[in-house]
Write a protein that holds these residues in place. Sequence first.
Motif, PDB file in Angstrom:
ATOM      1  N   CYS A  44      -9.789   1.833  22.262  1.00 57.47           N
ATOM      2  CA  CYS A  44      -9.219   0.888  21.227  1.00 57.47           C
ATOM      3  C   CYS A  44      -7.950   1.189  20.593  1.00 57.47           C
ATOM      4  O   CYS A  44      -7.065   0.354  20.485  1.00 57.47           O
ATOM      5  CB  CYS A  44     -10.366   0.328  20.354  1.00 57.47           C
ATOM      6  SG  CYS A  44      -9.886  -0.697  19.063  1.00 57.47           S
ATOM      7  N   VAL A  45      -7.770   2.228  20.448  1.00 57.22           N
ATOM      8  CA  VAL A  45      -6.812   2.840  19.714  1.00 57.22           C
ATOM      9  C   VAL A  45      -5.560   2.765  20.859  1.00 57.22           C
ATOM     10  O   VAL A  45      -4.379   2.374  20.396  1.00 57.22           O
ATOM     11  CB  VAL A  45      -6.901   4.489  19.259  1.00 57.22           C
ATOM     12  CG1 VAL A  45      -5.672   4.900  18.764  1.00 57.22           C
ATOM     13  CG2 VAL A  45      -7.913   4.425  18.043  1.00 57.22           C
ATOM     14  N   ALA A  46      -5.843   3.335  22.055  1.00 59.22           N
ATOM     15  CA  ALA A  46      -4.602   3.156  22.910  1.00 59.22           C
ATOM     16  C   ALA A  46      -4.162   1.900  23.153  1.00 59.22           C
ATOM     17  O   ALA A  46      -2.837   1.655  23.241  1.00 59.22           O
ATOM     18  CB  ALA A  46      -5.256   4.045  24.034  1.00 59.22           C
ATOM     19  N   TRP A  47      -5.249   0.829  23.156  1.00 57.75           N
ATOM     20  CA  TRP A  47      -4.810  -0.514  23.407  1.00 57.75           C
ATOM     21  C   TRP A  47      -3.839  -0.903  22.224  1.00 57.75           C
ATOM     22  O   TRP A  47      -2.706  -1.789  22.533  1.00 57.75           O
ATOM     23  CB  TRP A  47      -6.017  -1.420  23.368  1.00 57.75           C
ATOM     24  CG  TRP A  47      -5.682  -2.775  23.817  1.00 57.75           C
ATOM     25  CD1 TRP A  47      -5.524  -3.505  25.003  1.00 57.75           C
ATOM     26  CD2 TRP A  47      -5.455  -4.068  22.906  1.00 57.75           C
ATOM     27  NE1 TRP A  47      -5.365  -4.861  24.882  1.00 57.75           N
ATOM     28  CE2 TRP A  47      -5.407  -5.214  23.491  1.00 57.75           C
ATOM     29  CE3 TRP A  47      -5.723  -4.113  21.549  1.00 57.75           C
ATOM     30  CZ2 TRP A  47      -5.439  -6.152  22.926  1.00 57.75           C
ATOM     31  CZ3 TRP A  47      -5.702  -5.118  20.703  1.00 57.75           C
ATOM     32  CH2 TRP A  47      -5.285  -6.151  21.377  1.00 57.75           C
ATOM     33  N   THR A  48      -4.302  -0.729  21.156  1.00 62.30           N
ATOM     34  CA  THR A  48      -3.557  -1.152  19.935  1.00 62.30           C
ATOM     35  C   THR A  48      -2.093  -0.752  20.090  1.00 62.30           C
ATOM     36  O   THR A  48      -1.154  -1.370  19.968  1.00 62.30           O
ATOM     37  CB  THR A  48      -4.000  -0.851  18.714  1.00 62.30           C
ATOM     38  OG1 THR A  48      -4.178   0.577  18.358  1.00 62.30           O
ATOM     39  CG2 THR A  48      -5.398  -1.455  18.400  1.00 62.30           C
ATOM     40  N   LEU A  49      -2.082   0.444  20.237  1.00 64.96           N
ATOM     41  CA  LEU A  49      -0.554   1.041  20.621  1.00 64.96           C
ATOM     42  C   LEU A  49       0.251   0.455  21.654  1.00 64.96           C
ATOM     43  O   LEU A  49       1.414  -0.112  21.712  1.00 64.96           O
ATOM     44  CB  LEU A  49      -0.479   2.497  20.808  1.00 64.96           C
ATOM     45  CG  LEU A  49      -0.767   3.246  19.270  1.00 64.96           C
ATOM     46  CD1 LEU A  49      -0.900   4.866  19.866  1.00 64.96           C
ATOM     47  CD2 LEU A  49       0.169   3.227  18.340  1.00 64.96           C
ATOM     48  N   GLU A  50      -0.452   0.042  23.012  1.00 65.72           N
ATOM     49  CA  GLU A  50       0.083  -0.494  23.929  1.00 65.72           C
ATOM     50  C   GLU A  50       0.571  -1.943  23.448  1.00 65.72           C
ATOM     51  O   GLU A  50       1.848  -2.466  24.060  1.00 65.72           O
ATOM     52  CB  GLU A  50      -0.738  -0.458  24.965  1.00 65.72           C
ATOM     53  CG  GLU A  50      -1.071   0.846  25.746  1.00 65.72           C
ATOM     54  CD  GLU A  50      -2.189   0.921  26.582  1.00 65.72           C
ATOM     55  OE1 GLU A  50      -2.751  -0.196  26.776  1.00 65.72           O
ATOM     56  OE2 GLU A  50      -2.630   2.018  27.246  1.00 65.72           O
ATOM     57  N   GLN A  51      -0.092  -2.485  22.570  1.00 63.33           N
ATOM     58  CA  GLN A  51       0.306  -4.105  22.248  1.00 63.33           C
ATOM     59  C   GLN A  51       1.383  -4.066  21.137  1.00 63.33           C
ATOM     60  O   GLN A  51       1.897  -5.193  20.688  1.00 63.33           O
ATOM     61  CB  GLN A  51      -1.063  -4.716  21.884  1.00 63.33           C
ATOM     62  CG  GLN A  51      -2.012  -4.533  23.057  1.00 63.33           C
ATOM     63  CD  GLN A  51      -1.618  -5.236  24.301  1.00 63.33           C
ATOM     64  OE1 GLN A  51      -1.023  -6.391  24.437  1.00 63.33           O
ATOM     65  NE2 GLN A  51      -1.757  -4.727  25.334  1.00 63.33           N
ATOM     66  N   GLU A  59      -3.326   5.623  15.275  1.00 67.80           N
ATOM     67  CA  GLU A  59      -2.821   6.664  16.143  1.00 67.80           C
ATOM     68  C   GLU A  59      -3.551   7.900  15.484  1.00 67.80           C
ATOM     69  O   GLU A  59      -3.734   8.860  16.276  1.00 67.80           O
ATOM     70  CB  GLU A  59      -1.515   6.838  16.126  1.00 67.80           C
ATOM     71  CG  GLU A  59      -0.549   6.888  14.911  1.00 67.80           C
ATOM     72  CD  GLU A  59      -0.653   5.498  14.030  1.00 67.80           C
ATOM     73  OE1 GLU A  59      -0.117   5.607  12.925  1.00 67.80           O
ATOM     74  OE2 GLU A  59      -0.534   4.446  14.968  1.00 67.80           O
ATOM     75  N   ASN A  60      -3.615   8.029  14.205  1.00 70.82           N
ATOM     76  CA  ASN A  60      -4.283   9.481  13.677  1.00 70.82           C
ATOM     77  C   ASN A  60      -5.885   9.573  14.059  1.00 70.82           C
ATOM     78  O   ASN A  60      -6.365  10.669  14.073  1.00 70.82           O
ATOM     79  CB  ASN A  60      -3.786   9.579  12.103  1.00 70.82           C
ATOM     80  CG  ASN A  60      -2.784   9.635  11.768  1.00 70.82           C
ATOM     81  OD1 ASN A  60      -1.867   8.698  12.159  1.00 70.82           O
ATOM     82  ND2 ASN A  60      -2.326  10.680  10.947  1.00 70.82           N
ATOM     83  N   LEU A  61      -6.415   8.401  14.526  1.00 67.71           N
ATOM     84  CA  LEU A  61      -7.650   8.328  14.566  1.00 67.71           C
ATOM     85  C   LEU A  61      -7.961   8.678  16.471  1.00 67.71           C
ATOM     86  O   LEU A  61      -8.985   8.188  16.760  1.00 67.71           O
ATOM     87  CB  LEU A  61      -8.448   7.217  14.145  1.00 67.71           C
ATOM     88  CG  LEU A  61      -8.379   6.848  13.053  1.00 67.71           C
ATOM     89  CD1 LEU A  61      -8.835   5.622  12.369  1.00 67.71           C
ATOM     90  CD2 LEU A  61      -8.859   8.014  11.945  1.00 67.71           C
ATOM     91  N   ALA A  62      -7.103   8.907  17.101  1.00 66.61           N
ATOM     92  CA  ALA A  62      -7.199   8.863  18.602  1.00 66.61           C
ATOM     93  C   ALA A  62      -8.048   9.986  18.980  1.00 66.61           C
ATOM     94  O   ALA A  62      -8.431  10.928  18.136  1.00 66.61           O
ATOM     95  CB  ALA A  62      -5.713   9.454  19.197  1.00 66.61           C
ATOM     96  N   MET A  63      -8.806   9.686  20.005  1.00 65.31           N
ATOM     97  CA  MET A  63      -9.692  10.754  20.748  1.00 65.31           C
ATOM     98  C   MET A  63     -11.156  11.070  20.017  1.00 65.31           C
ATOM     99  O   MET A  63     -11.670  11.843  20.106  1.00 65.31           O
ATOM    100  CB  MET A  63      -8.930  11.961  20.966  1.00 65.31           C
ATOM    101  CG  MET A  63      -8.218  11.900  22.141  1.00 65.31           C
ATOM    102  SD  MET A  63      -7.589  13.364  23.086  1.00 65.31           S
ATOM    103  CE  MET A  63      -9.019  13.932  23.887  1.00 65.31           C
TER     104      MET A  63
END
Length: 357
Positions: free
Chosen positions: A97-104, A110-114
């Motif tokens: 979900c975090v990665a998708w928001t950045l891609e869009q 981003e601080n909550l990745a992984m």
Amino acid sequence: MVVEKNVPLQPCNTFGIAARAQTLVRVHAADDIAAFLADKELSGGPVFVLGGGSNIILTGDVRPVVLKMEIKGLRLVEESPRAFIVEAGAGEVWHDCVAWTLEQGYPGLENLAMIPGTVGASPVQNIGAYGVELQDRFDSLDAIDLATGERFTLDAAQCAFGYRDSVFKHAPSQPVVAGGLPRGMGLAGRAVITHVRFRLPRPWKPVLGYLDLERRRAEAGVAEPSPRQIFDWVCDIRRNKLPDPAVVGNAGSFFKNPTVSPEQCADIIARDPKIVHYPMPDGSIKLAAGWLIDACGWKGKSIGKAGVYEKQALVLVNRGRGEQSVTGGEVMTLAKAIQTSVYERFGIRLEPEPVVV
């Protein structure tokens, strides 16, 4: 909905503990919960809601009906000059979900990745990392009352967020009023989250107050990092510090970082000047639980097949494999021994983060 019997749960919890669910219901849509509640043979007893299994310790087979949340979907709900409102299904993998928001082009998470686990569990735990907590990016969520079948929406105030805490971690103290909104503190065991919406502020501003991120920024010589750069830094930091659950079973940070008064902190510093501590906005002091555990000599130690990770004492790990996996009892025995050591040396009681089932 899909109903399964005698289901192995070892693949469904990141610690890799072997256990079984007598009955497991796979939920792919909110309507599946309505169908489950309408089936009196299935819904007549206790229920256990399972997402990614990243924050649980199974101490035996699970007798309550397991609702395995697998609701998918990612979409932009609203865009304004002040924020992007993004919605995700409870069954979406959090990092995806975090990665998708950045891609869009919707930065802010981003601080909550992984962080392991699913979207539906994120408000329950009020997940947080590297200077950002979920409550900082939360808009609202949709849930269903398991007692009445009513669907309802909660905003941030109604979720009663705290440090790794929310209304979903407390048992109801009073009946739920008409419309499903909580009257007494607590919705644990009473409600299941189906969708979560995030408010991602515009214009975007980086959150860099955490020491590890500041170091990365200085090393890279970047005055104003992009959301993608922060995302990549966080991913790299976490990979270097924390074990991959796909390789070494674990539940992430096992204990909450305790908070103490300035006076208590000064007393500890007088005895242990190197203790890692952070001042909080309310005047209290947060102590690094991993440092406390390491200071008590637990890093790398084991009890049975439960161990303390060599690179980060805050993480307990599974040193077993397959059928010879660690048991929930071994994990909790190790956890209690660590709690005793920290209390005897520092007078501080560590509180576990995972839910013990």
